[in-house]
Design an enzyme around this catalytic site. Sequence first.
Site, PDB file in Angstrom:
ATOM      1  N   LYS A  77      -2.927  21.804  -4.061  1.00  0.00           N
ATOM      2  CA  LYS A  77      -2.571  23.120  -4.588  1.00  0.00           C
ATOM      3  C   LYS A  77      -1.697  23.957  -3.669  1.00  0.00           C
ATOM      4  CE  LYS A  77      -6.624  25.592  -2.982  1.00  0.00           C
ATOM      5  NZ  LYS A  77      -7.174  26.894  -3.153  1.00  0.00           N
ATOM      6  N   ARG A  78      -1.518  23.505  -2.423  1.00  0.00           N
ATOM      7  CA  ARG A  78      -0.855  24.312  -1.397  1.00  0.00           C
ATOM      8  C   ARG A  78       0.665  24.375  -1.578  1.00  0.00           C
ATOM      9  NH1 ARG A  78      -2.615  25.231   3.919  1.00  0.00           N
ATOM     10  NH2 ARG A  78      -4.492  24.015   3.518  1.00  0.00           N
ATOM     11  N   CYS A  85      -4.450  20.645   8.583  1.00  0.00           N
ATOM     12  CA  CYS A  85      -3.993  20.029   9.830  1.00  0.00           C
ATOM     13  C   CYS A  85      -2.481  20.179  10.028  1.00  0.00           C
ATOM     14  CB  CYS A  85      -4.402  18.564   9.831  1.00  0.00           C
ATOM     15  SG  CYS A  85      -3.760  17.639  11.210  1.00  0.00           S
ATOM     16  N   ILE A 227     -13.196  25.860  20.197  1.00  0.00           N
ATOM     17  CA  ILE A 227     -11.914  25.222  20.499  1.00  0.00           C
ATOM     18  C   ILE A 227     -10.741  26.010  19.907  1.00  0.00           C
ATOM     19  CG2 ILE A 227     -10.513  23.148  20.136  1.00  0.00           C
ATOM     20  CD1 ILE A 227     -13.004  21.499  20.461  1.00  0.00           C
ATOM     21  N   HIS A 367      -9.043  13.402  12.762  1.00  0.00           N
ATOM     22  CA  HIS A 367      -9.178  11.951  12.881  1.00  0.00           C
ATOM     23  C   HIS A 367     -10.490  11.447  12.281  1.00  0.00           C
ATOM     24  CE1 HIS A 367     -10.057  14.089  16.609  1.00  0.00           C
ATOM     25  NE2 HIS A 367     -11.043  13.251  16.810  1.00  0.00           N
ATOM     26  N   HIS A 490      -1.004   2.325  39.180  1.00  0.00           N
ATOM     27  CA  HIS A 490      -0.957   3.348  40.227  1.00  0.00           C
ATOM     28  C   HIS A 490       0.481   3.851  40.360  1.00  0.00           C
ATOM     29  CE1 HIS A 490      -1.626   5.348  44.073  1.00  0.00           C
ATOM     30  NE2 HIS A 490      -0.466   4.819  44.437  1.00  0.00           N
TER      31      HIS A 490
HETATM   32  C1  LIG Z   1      -5.993  26.104  14.003  1.00  0.00           C
HETATM   33  C2  LIG Z   1      -6.596  24.749  13.806  1.00  0.00           C
HETATM   34  C3  LIG Z   1      -6.353  23.764  14.723  1.00  0.00           C
HETATM   35  C4  LIG Z   1      -6.898  22.506  14.548  1.00  0.00           C
HETATM   36  N1  LIG Z   1      -6.627  21.556  15.474  1.00  0.00           N
HETATM   37  C5  LIG Z   1      -7.155  20.328  15.328  1.00  0.00           C
HETATM   38  C6  LIG Z   1      -6.854  19.317  16.270  1.00  0.00           C
HETATM   39  O1  LIG Z   1      -6.115  19.528  17.225  1.00  0.00           O
HETATM   40  N2  LIG Z   1      -7.398  18.097  16.085  1.00  0.00           N
HETATM   41  C7  LIG Z   1      -8.230  17.825  15.024  1.00  0.00           C
HETATM   42  O2  LIG Z   1      -8.707  16.695  14.899  1.00  0.00           O
HETATM   43  N3  LIG Z   1      -8.526  18.771  14.106  1.00  0.00           N
HETATM   44  C8  LIG Z   1      -8.004  20.000  14.240  1.00  0.00           C
HETATM   45  N4  LIG Z   1      -8.271  20.959  13.299  1.00  0.00           N
HETATM   46  C9  LIG Z   1      -9.159  20.592  12.166  1.00  0.00           C
HETATM   47  C10 LIG Z   1      -8.387  19.809  11.097  1.00  0.00           C
HETATM   48  O3  LIG Z   1      -7.294  20.569  10.666  1.00  0.00           O
HETATM   49  C11 LIG Z   1      -9.301  19.484   9.925  1.00  0.00           C
HETATM   50  O4  LIG Z   1     -10.434  18.799  10.404  1.00  0.00           O
HETATM   51  C12 LIG Z   1      -8.588  18.614   8.906  1.00  0.00           C
HETATM   52  O5  LIG Z   1      -7.480  19.284   8.402  1.00  0.00           O
HETATM   53  C13 LIG Z   1      -9.535  18.244   7.775  1.00  0.00           C
HETATM   54  O6  LIG Z   1      -8.853  17.533   6.809  1.00  0.00           O
HETATM   55  P1  LIG Z   1      -9.303  17.586   5.279  1.00  0.00           P
HETATM   56  O7  LIG Z   1      -8.325  16.714   4.556  1.00  0.00           O
HETATM   57  O8  LIG Z   1     -10.732  17.319   5.157  1.00  0.00           O
HETATM   58  O9  LIG Z   1      -9.107  19.100   4.835  1.00  0.00           O
HETATM   59  P2  LIG Z   1      -7.807  20.009   4.782  1.00  0.00           P
HETATM   60  O10 LIG Z   1      -6.824  19.606   5.788  1.00  0.00           O
HETATM   61  O11 LIG Z   1      -8.296  21.403   4.788  1.00  0.00           O
HETATM   62  O12 LIG Z   1      -7.157  19.659   3.369  1.00  0.00           O
HETATM   63  C14 LIG Z   1      -7.740  20.006   2.164  1.00  0.00           C
HETATM   64  C15 LIG Z   1      -6.637  20.284   1.167  1.00  0.00           C
HETATM   65  O13 LIG Z   1      -7.207  20.392  -0.130  1.00  0.00           O
HETATM   66  C16 LIG Z   1      -6.505  21.362  -0.860  1.00  0.00           C
HETATM   67  N5  LIG Z   1      -7.373  21.826  -1.942  1.00  0.00           N
HETATM   68  C17 LIG Z   1      -8.545  22.502  -1.827  1.00  0.00           C
HETATM   69  N6  LIG Z   1      -9.081  22.698  -3.053  1.00  0.00           N
HETATM   70  C18 LIG Z   1      -8.233  22.140  -3.950  1.00  0.00           C
HETATM   71  C19 LIG Z   1      -8.234  22.015  -5.351  1.00  0.00           C
HETATM   72  N7  LIG Z   1      -9.242  22.494  -6.093  1.00  0.00           N
HETATM   73  N8  LIG Z   1      -7.191  21.405  -5.955  1.00  0.00           N
HETATM   74  C20 LIG Z   1      -6.162  20.899  -5.200  1.00  0.00           C
HETATM   75  N9  LIG Z   1      -6.121  20.989  -3.873  1.00  0.00           N
HETATM   76  C21 LIG Z   1      -7.138  21.584  -3.241  1.00  0.00           C
HETATM   77  C22 LIG Z   1      -6.195  22.437   0.165  1.00  0.00           C
HETATM   78  O14 LIG Z   1      -5.080  23.211  -0.242  1.00  0.00           O
HETATM   79  C23 LIG Z   1      -5.907  21.605   1.411  1.00  0.00           C
HETATM   80  O15 LIG Z   1      -4.528  21.378   1.574  1.00  0.00           O
HETATM   81  C24 LIG Z   1      -7.711  22.230  13.431  1.00  0.00           C
HETATM   82  C25 LIG Z   1      -7.961  23.222  12.475  1.00  0.00           C
HETATM   83  C26 LIG Z   1      -7.407  24.473  12.655  1.00  0.00           C
HETATM   84  C27 LIG Z   1      -7.676  25.527  11.631  1.00  0.00           C
END
Ligand SMILES: Cc1cc2nc3c(=O)[nH]c(=O)nc-3n(C[C@H](O)[C@H](O)[C@H](O)COP(=O)(O)OP(=O)(O)OC[C@H]3O[C@@H](n4cnc5c(N)ncnc54)[C@H](O)[C@@H]3O)c2cc1C
Length: 494
Positions: A77-78, A85, A227, A367, A490
Site C-alpha cells: 500500500k505504500r 526497512c 537501538i 534479516h 593480519h
Molecule cells: C529507523 C529504523 C531503523 C531500522 N534499522 C534496522 C537495521 O539496521 N537492521 C535491521 O535488521 N532492522 C532494522 N529495522 C527494522 C526493520 O526495518 C524491520 O524489522 C523490517 O522492516 C520488518 O520487515 P517486515 O516486512 O516484517 O515489515 P515492514 O518492512 O514494515 O513491511 C510491511 C509492509 O506492509 C505494508 N502493509 C501493511 N499493511 C498492509 C495492507 N493492509 N495492505 C498492503 N500493504 C500493507 C506496509 O506498507 C509495509 O510496507 C529498522 C527499523 C526502523 C524503523
Amino acid sequence: MFKTLIPKATSRSLLRPVGQASSTFRPSTFYLVDRARRGYATEAEEKDLVIIGGGVAGYVAAIKAGQAGLKVACIEKRGALGGTCLNVGCIPSKSLLNNSHLYHTILHDTKNRGIEVGDVKLNLEQMMKAKETSVSGLTKGIEFLFKKNNVEYIRGTGAFADEHTVAVNLIDGGETSVRGKNIIIATGSEATPFPGLSIDEKRVVTSTGAIALKEVPKKMVVIGGGIIGLEMGSVWSRLGAEVTVVEFLGQIGGPGMDAEISKMTQKILQKQGMKFKLNTKVTKGDDSGDTIKISVEAAKGGKEETLDADVVLVAIGRRPYTAGLGVENIGIETDERGRLVIDQEYRTKLPHIRVIGDCTFGPMLAHKAEEEAVAAVEFITKNYGHVNYNAIPSVMYTHPEVAWVGQTEAEVKNSGVKYNVGSFPFSANSRAKTNLDTDGIVKFIADAETDRILGIHIVGPNAGEMIAEGTLALEYGASSEDVARTSHAHPTLA
Ligand SMILES: Cc1cc2nc3c(=O)[nH]c(=O)nc-3n(C[C@H](O)[C@H](O)[C@H](O)COP(=O)(O)OP(=O)(O)OC[C@H]3O[C@@H](n4cnc5c(N)ncnc54)[C@H](O)[C@@H]3O)c2cc1C
C-alpha cells in the site's frame, strides 16, 4: 496440513506439484490445480500465493515463491516496495549514519591524521538527497526482481474479504480482489506512540520524521535509549544537535545488549557528546510553545525536571501493524501485544494463512523477517523450513558499532550453565591502533565444560561486519577454541 490443496487422488494430468516443473514431478508431493484448467468463474484471480505487505518479509517471500514456480501476487500500500526497512528504516538510517560519521570525522578527526581541510560545511539537503538516491535505487531493484520472477505487484491496501480472498483498495483508484490458495501476512510494524505526545513528524517525530528533518535541531530529546533512538540520536548529535536520551531502564541498547557492553557503549557515546538520563521516565510533554517541554522524573518516582527541546524523538519501540486487515473477520488471533498468533510453521488457525516478519513473534529485524520468508515459502513448496532463532545477530550502527549474537552474560548466568568469559580490547589490536580507532572490546561467553560458544558481544569499529563470523560459529556449534585456532589475516580487526 494443506487442507486447501487438492488431494492426490485427483487426475494426474490436471495437477502439478507446487514449485516443480512437470519434468521433476514427484508423486509423493502435494498438488495444486493449474488455474487455467480449473477456470474459476469469479472476478477474483486465483494465485498459488498471495502476500499482503511488500516489506522485507513480503518481498523476499514473493521472489522466493516466484523462483519456485508459484503464481504469486504481492500487495503493497505504500506506493513503493521494500517496506519500513528500505523506505524509512534500515537503509535511510544507515545512509545518514554513514555520512554524518564522515562529516564528524572530517570536522574533528582528520588533523591528527595529517589531513588538513578548509572550511567544512554541512549541506543537509544534499545529505538527504544521497539518502533518497540509495532508497529509490533499492526499491526499484525489488520491482525489477518482481518482474524477473513473475511476481504480480498490486499497488494498494489489502483486507480479507474471506478466508481465501483479499480485497484491494488500489492506490491509483478503484478496487480489485485476488484469491490465494495460500496467503502470507507480512504487514510489518509501526512506531509505538507515546501517550500524551502527538506525533507531527516535524517537531515530535518517530524515526520516520527523524530521518527527514529539514534542519539540525539545537536541542533534541530522545525518549527511549534502544537501538533506533541511539542511532538517530547519534546522527543528529554528529551534525551538531545537543542530544539527551531519556531511558526508563538502567541501561541503554535495550535488554538484548550485554550489560558490560552497554555500559562501555554509553561511556563512548558520552565522550562523543550525547547525554543520558537512565532510570528516568517521561511524565508529560507540552509542545504548545516555541520549544517542547518534556517533564521527567526518576523511574521510581522523585523530583520532576523539565527538558527543553526543538525536536523530540519518540523511540520507545515498535508494535505489530495489522490495522484494517480484517483478520478478526476470519477468526485469526492476535496476542496481548497485537502480534498475530502462529505455530512453528508460521500458520495461523487457518493453515493456508501464514504470518512472517515484524507483525508476529520474535525480534523486529530485517534479516529475521527475511529468514522467515524463505522458511515459510519452503513450508509451502517443500513441507519443511527452518530458522535458527538462537543465531540471529543484532547490530547497532553507531560509531563504534555494537553487535552481538547468542546469549548475554546475564542470560547465561540465569540459565544456571557454568561458563567462561574471554574478552579482548581493540586498544591492543594492531589494525585498530593503526586506524586510531581503538574504542571497544570483543567478549566471548562459552560453556565452561564443553567450550561451546554461547554468546559473542562486540563494541568496536566494524563490529556489524565482524559479527558474521560469530554468527557462523554459533550456527555451526563451534567452540571458542575453534575460532581461536582459525587463521585470521593480519592486520585486521577480525
Ligand atoms: C529507523 C529504523 C531503523 C531500522 N534499522 C534496522 C537495521 O539496521 N537492521 C535491521 O535488521 N532492522 C532494522 N529495522 C527494522 C526493520 O526495518 C524491520 O524489522 C523490517 O522492516 C520488518 O520487515 P517486515 O516486512 O516484517 O515489515 P515492514 O518492512 O514494515 O513491511 C510491511 C509492509 O506492509 C505494508 N502493509 C501493511 N499493511 C498492509 C495492507 N493492509 N495492505 C498492503 N500493504 C500493507 C506496509 O506498507 C509495509 O510496507 C529498522 C527499523 C526502523 C524503523
